[in-house]
Scaffold this motif. Sequence first.
Motif, short mmCIF file in Angstrom:
data_model
loop_
_atom_site.label_atom_id
_atom_site.label_comp_id
_atom_site.label_asym_id
_atom_site.label_seq_id
_atom_site.Cartn_x
_atom_site.Cartn_y
_atom_site.Cartn_z
N GLU A 1 0.93 -1.32 -0.02
CA GLU A 1 0.01 -0.41 0.01
C GLU A 1 0.67 1.38 0.12
OE1 GLU A 1 -3.13 2.23 -0.23
OE2 GLU A 1 -3.21 0.05 -0.67
N GLU A 2 1.99 1.24 0.57
CA GLU A 2 2.98 2.43 1.13
C GLU A 2 3.30 2.57 -0.17
OE1 GLU A 2 6.68 4.02 3.29
OE2 GLU A 2 5.52 2.41 4.36
N GLU B 1 1.59 4.33 -2.77
CA GLU B 1 0.85 6.02 -2.43
C GLU B 1 1.90 6.19 -3.33
OE1 GLU B 1 0.12 6.08 1.52
OE2 GLU B 1 -1.82 5.06 1.21
N LYS B 2 3.51 5.77 -3.26
CA LYS B 2 4.72 6.26 -3.12
C LYS B 2 4.66 6.62 -4.60
CE LYS B 2 6.89 7.13 0.58
NZ LYS B 2 7.76 8.46 1.11
N THR C 1 2.64 6.93 -6.60
CA THR C 1 1.70 7.73 -7.07
C THR C 1 1.90 9.12 -7.53
OG1 THR C 1 -0.45 6.01 -6.96
CG2 THR C 1 -1.09 8.87 -6.78
N GLU C 2 2.42 9.12 -6.02
CA GLU C 2 3.07 10.88 -6.32
C GLU C 2 4.84 10.77 -7.05
OE1 GLU C 2 5.57 11.17 -1.91
OE2 GLU C 2 3.28 10.43 -0.84
#
Length: 176
Positions: free
Chosen positions: A126-127, A130-131, A133-134
Amino acid sequence: ELERPQLDFRGLRELDEDERREKMTEFRETMTEFSKKQEEAIADVLSEDQIKRVREIEVQIAGVRAVQIPRVEEELDLTKTQKEKVQEVFEDMQSEMREMFGNFRGGQRGGGQGGGGQGGGRPNFEEMREKMTELNEGLEEKVMDVLSSKQRSKLKKLKGDEFDVEQLRGGRGGRG
C-alpha cells in the motif's frame, strides 16, 4: 509475424549509468523501428478513422509518457532542448523508483511473496502504491512544465475523446 523486442531489465542493474543509458537508447531505437513496422501492418487492416482512434487511445494509455512516442514528439514539435529535458525527467524518475524499491526491499535481493522471515518481513505494498502515485503525479507535472501551453493543448487534442482504459485492464488481479 512481428515479434516485440525485449529488453533484459534485470541485466541493466549490473551496468553503470552510462552503459544503462546507452542500452536504453538502443532499445528505444529498436522499439521505434518495431512501431513503424507495426503501424504498417495495422494500416493494412484498419480504416484511417480506426487508426486515428487507436492512436488517440494509445496516447491516453501512455499518459504523460506519450511525449516519448516518436510520432507524438513530432506532432508536438518538441525542440532538442525539450527532448533532453523530458529525457532527464524520466531518468530522474527511474532513479527515484530504483531507490524506492531498494528501500522497500530493505536491501534484499528477490523480495516477493514467499520471502521468509528475515530482514524485516514483507514490503508494504500500500505504501509502495502511494509512493508510485506521488512519483507519477510529480512526473506529469515536471513533463508538462517542459511543454509550452500550445504543446499541452496539442497533447490534449491528440488524446481525442476519453476512452475508459480500465476496460483494457479489466482482468488483472481483480478483487471479488
